[in-house]
Design a protein around this motif. Structure first.
Motif, PDB file in Angstrom:
ATOM      1  N   THR A 206       2.906   1.048  -4.915  1.00 56.41           N
ATOM      2  CA  THR A 206       1.642   1.740  -4.673  1.00 56.41           C
ATOM      3  C   THR A 206       1.060   2.172  -6.011  1.00 56.41           C
ATOM      4  O   THR A 206       1.605   3.065  -6.671  1.00 56.41           O
ATOM      5  N   LYS A 211      -3.537   4.828  -1.778  1.00 50.51           N
ATOM      6  CA  LYS A 211      -2.832   5.388  -0.635  1.00 50.51           C
ATOM      7  C   LYS A 211      -1.864   4.366  -0.087  1.00 50.51           C
ATOM      8  O   LYS A 211      -2.194   3.197   0.092  1.00 50.51           O
ATOM      9  N   ALA A 212      -0.622   4.806   0.140  1.00 46.89           N
ATOM     10  CA  ALA A 212       0.383   3.918   0.716  1.00 46.89           C
ATOM     11  C   ALA A 212       0.000   3.572   2.146  1.00 46.89           C
ATOM     12  O   ALA A 212      -0.555   4.391   2.881  1.00 46.89           O
ATOM     13  N   THR A 213       0.285   2.330   2.540  1.00 44.25           N
ATOM     14  CA  THR A 213      -0.015   1.897   3.900  1.00 44.25           C
ATOM     15  C   THR A 213       1.260   1.567   4.661  1.00 44.25           C
ATOM     16  O   THR A 213       2.304   1.382   4.060  1.00 44.25           O
TER      17      THR A 213
END
Length: 213
Positions: A206, A211-213
């Motif tokens: 990331t 933003k991490a998904t």
């Protein structure tokens, strides 16, 4: 940077502060410092050398904190801090509220130092990580040691052990995949290391600010 020469320090300090101001303009959260005279070049470090070295790191760290930037020191081959015993002496002297650590496991591996244990011991001061691997051969000297750095998973560094320490400590600092040189193309080396991070270490990449998904 020398860090331990009082004649040169004022100039070195001003250069580093100017660099920190430049980094702030780019939104960088960390200033990574390296260098200082190695024992091979300057002889065995004395207690006074460690005190002067740490006071210099703290001086810069205090100034960069005012800019919202963390200062970290990177133990590295051919510099003031190469081996684990040197790292321990530095950490006994250093105010980690002002300056922290950037751990590069490949450099420690070349000095027969255990990078997993180093990260575990000093995790509270680690604010920047290099993910780097290396092959180790006692016959390698000088620049040939740097040529032994390799793609992640192709060397001897226990990267999984390091990741376990970071996760157990809820480490939320920066980490980069690094390789100084390779006989492969930069793209091929990068893709191999990314695949190792994702498929073997089970991590999600990331970028900072995403933003991490």
């Amino acid at each position: 940077m020398v860090f331990t020469n009082p004649v040169a320090w004022t100039y070195e300090r001003d250069v580093l502060v100017a660099l920190a101001r430049l980094l702030k303009g780019f939104g960088s959260p960390v200033l990574v410092l390296g260098g200082g005279p190695s024992e091979a070049a300057a002889g065995a470090h004395t207690a006074d050398d460690y005190r002067a070295f740490c006071r210099a790191l703290e001086d810069i760290g205090k100034r960069t904190k005012d800019l919202g930037i963390e200062t970290v020191y990177h133990p590295h081959l051919d510099t003031f801090i190469e081996r684990r015993d040197q790292l321990d002496r530095m950490m006994d002297e250093l105010d980690t509220g002002l300056a922290g650590l950037c751990i590069d496991p490949a450099h420690l591996a070349h000095t027969n130092s255990d990078p997993v244990d180093a990260v575990k011991t000093y995790i509270s001061a680690v604010r920047y990580m290099h993910f780097k691997d290396t092959r180790v051969d006692p016959a390698l000297k000088g620049y040939d040691r740097y040529g032994a750095f390799c793609e992640l998973g192709a060397g001897v560094v226990d990267l999984a052990g390091i990741v376990d320490v970071l996760l157990d400590a809820n480490y939320d600092g920066l980490a980069i995949i690094e390789l100084d040189a390779s006989k492969k193309t930069a793209e091929q080396s990068t893709l191999e290391s990314i695949a190792y991070v994702r498929d073997t270490l089970g991590l999600v990449l990331t970028p900072q600010g995403a933003k991490a998904t």
